[in-house]
Design an enzyme around this catalytic site. Structure first.
Site, PDB file in Angstrom:
ATOM      1  CD  GLU A   3     -28.651   2.649  44.126  1.00  0.00           C
ATOM      2  OE1 GLU A   3     -27.759   3.199  43.716  1.00  0.00           O
ATOM      3  OE2 GLU A   3     -28.991   2.879  45.287  1.00  0.00           O
TER       4      GLU A   3
ATOM      5  CG  HIS B  19     -27.349   6.431  41.015  1.00  0.00           C
ATOM      6  ND1 HIS B  19     -27.087   7.879  40.963  1.00  0.00           N
ATOM      7  CD2 HIS B  19     -27.898   6.323  42.148  1.00  0.00           C
ATOM      8  CE1 HIS B  19     -27.456   8.403  42.090  1.00  0.00           C
ATOM      9  NE2 HIS B  19     -27.826   7.533  42.684  1.00  0.00           N
TER      10      HIS B  19
ATOM     11  CG  HIS C  36     -32.021   6.002  44.711  1.00  0.00           C
ATOM     12  ND1 HIS C  36     -32.161   7.366  45.510  1.00  0.00           N
ATOM     13  CD2 HIS C  36     -30.648   6.044  44.651  1.00  0.00           C
ATOM     14  CE1 HIS C  36     -30.798   7.612  45.851  1.00  0.00           C
ATOM     15  NE2 HIS C  36     -30.111   6.885  45.093  1.00  0.00           N
TER      16      HIS C  36
ATOM     17  CG  ASP D 213     -26.471   8.414  45.643  1.00  0.00           C
ATOM     18  OD1 ASP D 213     -25.705   7.692  45.451  1.00  0.00           O
ATOM     19  OD2 ASP D 213     -27.774   8.969  45.647  1.00  0.00           O
TER      20      ASP D 213
END
Length: 146
Positions: free
Chosen positions: A34, A92, A94, A105
């Protein structure tokens, strides 16, 4: 309740492309990682993202978690503000799942009222506003870059 344009996240096509490229870079690592960073622009109704600043991911499990480096995050926010912009939120990736908030999260979100954008290669991204109790989905409107 349906979202109107004031509930949307606006971002330029160049920012969208940069976010997708950064997410693909992380997904192409072995094992995939990530990636994360800070969204810059103007907070308002709607929020408008004009830049994305990469911040190192210092999480223990890079394949399935992100944690923005605290010192780098604050330095990045200072630089954004020094340039006359605002921190709109965070992003961010995935690399191996859909762009929806994971349990991790949700547990780690702390910036109430800010945008959390999740990118999943090759080309998916979704935005959410953290309410303090959870995430509310935001439509993403991409504008052509000037």
């Amino acid at each position: 309740m349906t979202a109107d344009s004031s509930d949307a996240l606006r971002l330029t096509s160049s920012v969208r492309d940069a976010l997708l490229a950064h997410a693909r870079d992380g997904a192409d690592r072995e094992p995939p990682e990530e990636v994360c960073g800070v969204l810059a622009g103007e907070r308002g109704s709607p929020d408008h993202v004009t830049g994305a600043r990469r911040v190192p991911n210092v999480a223990t499990h890079l394949r399935t978690e992100y944690e923005l480096d605290p010192a780098a995050t604050m330095a990045t926010i200072d630089r954004i503000e020094d340039a006359g912009d605002e921190a709109v939120g965070f992003y961010h990736s995935h690399p191996e799942s859909d762009p929806v908030p994971s349990a991790t999260d949700r547990a780690r979100a702390t910036w109430k009222g800010y945008v959390y954008l999740i990118v999943s290669p090759p080309d998916a991204l979704r935005a959410y506003r953290y309410t303090g109790d959870g995430f509310e989905a935001l439509p993403v409107q991409v504008e052509s870059s000037e």
